[in-house]
Scaffold this motif. Structure first.
Motif, PDB file in Angstrom:
ATOM      1  N   SER A   1       0.823  -1.206   0.000  1.00 17.46           N
ATOM      2  CA  SER A   1       0.000   0.000   0.000  1.00 17.46           C
ATOM      3  C   SER A   1       0.863   1.264   0.000  1.00 17.46           C
ATOM      4  O   SER A   1       0.542   2.243  -0.690  1.00 17.46           O
TER       5      SER A   1
ATOM      6  N   ALA B   1      -5.924   2.423   0.186  1.00 18.46           N
ATOM      7  CA  ALA B   1      -5.444   1.080   0.532  1.00 18.46           C
ATOM      8  C   ALA B   1      -4.515   1.149   1.735  1.00 18.46           C
ATOM      9  O   ALA B   1      -4.540   0.263   2.606  1.00 18.46           O
TER      10      ALA B   1
ATOM     11  N   SER C   1      -4.923  -0.739   5.271  1.00 19.34           N
ATOM     12  CA  SER C   1      -3.838  -1.581   5.775  1.00 19.34           C
ATOM     13  C   SER C   1      -3.487  -1.230   7.214  1.00 19.34           C
ATOM     14  O   SER C   1      -3.248  -2.117   8.039  1.00 19.34           O
TER      15      SER C   1
ATOM     16  N   ALA D   1      -7.941  -3.824   1.561  1.00 14.40           N
ATOM     17  CA  ALA D   1      -6.670  -3.201   1.166  1.00 14.40           C
ATOM     18  C   ALA D   1      -6.056  -3.925  -0.022  1.00 14.40           C
ATOM     19  O   ALA D   1      -5.520  -3.294  -0.937  1.00 14.40           O
TER      20      ALA D   1
END
Length: 145
Positions: A61, A77, A81, A103
């Protein structure tokens, strides 16, 4: 070994040689403090994993956030995460798996869209440079050397 000790070993074991593993186990039980004449207790130990490994995709990410942030999908994302990592630290495995799955989907989408954008930019750049080169070639007169 003298004759009297051999007679004791053969009489106690029924004429068979002594089982050294059994003697070793009795020695260990005696060392731990159990009474000398007690029968050995066998136990089974099952090692259970304390924590289920949930990948949180933070590194992926972060990479998508810094380099391939198509429509802020990489940043979103990254947020999911971090939430997945927080849930894992609290002990909520189901919540951590849900955030990690989201994610992962966002990272895949960001990666695909960013690669498509790079391919489209390369195609546009190559076609426009060919057109520009052809237009310059037509405007300049050829000098005959």
């Amino acid at each position: 070994m003298n004759h009297s000790s051999q007679a004791f070993i053969t009489a106690a074991s029924g004429g068979q040689p002594p089982n050294y593993e059994r003697i070793k186990e009795e020695y260990e039980v005696a060392e731990m403090g159990a009474p000398h004449g007690s029968a050995s207790v066998r136990t089974t130990v099952i090692n259970m994993p304390r924590e289920v490994s949930v990948p949180d995709h933070v590194v992926w990410s972060l990479f998508n956030t810094l380099f391939m942030n198509f429509c802020c999908l990489g940043f979103i994302a990254y947020a999911y995460s971090v939430k997945s990592r927080d849930r894992k630290m609290v002990g909520d495995v189901v919540g951590a798996q849900a955030y990690a799955s989201t994610a992962k989907c966002l990272n895949i989408s960001s990666l695909i869209f960013s690669i498509l954008m790079v391919i489209i930019c390369i195609i546009i750049f190559s076609t426009t440079s060919v057109v520009v080169f052809q237009s310059f070639a037509q405007r300049t007169p050829h000098s005959g050397f």
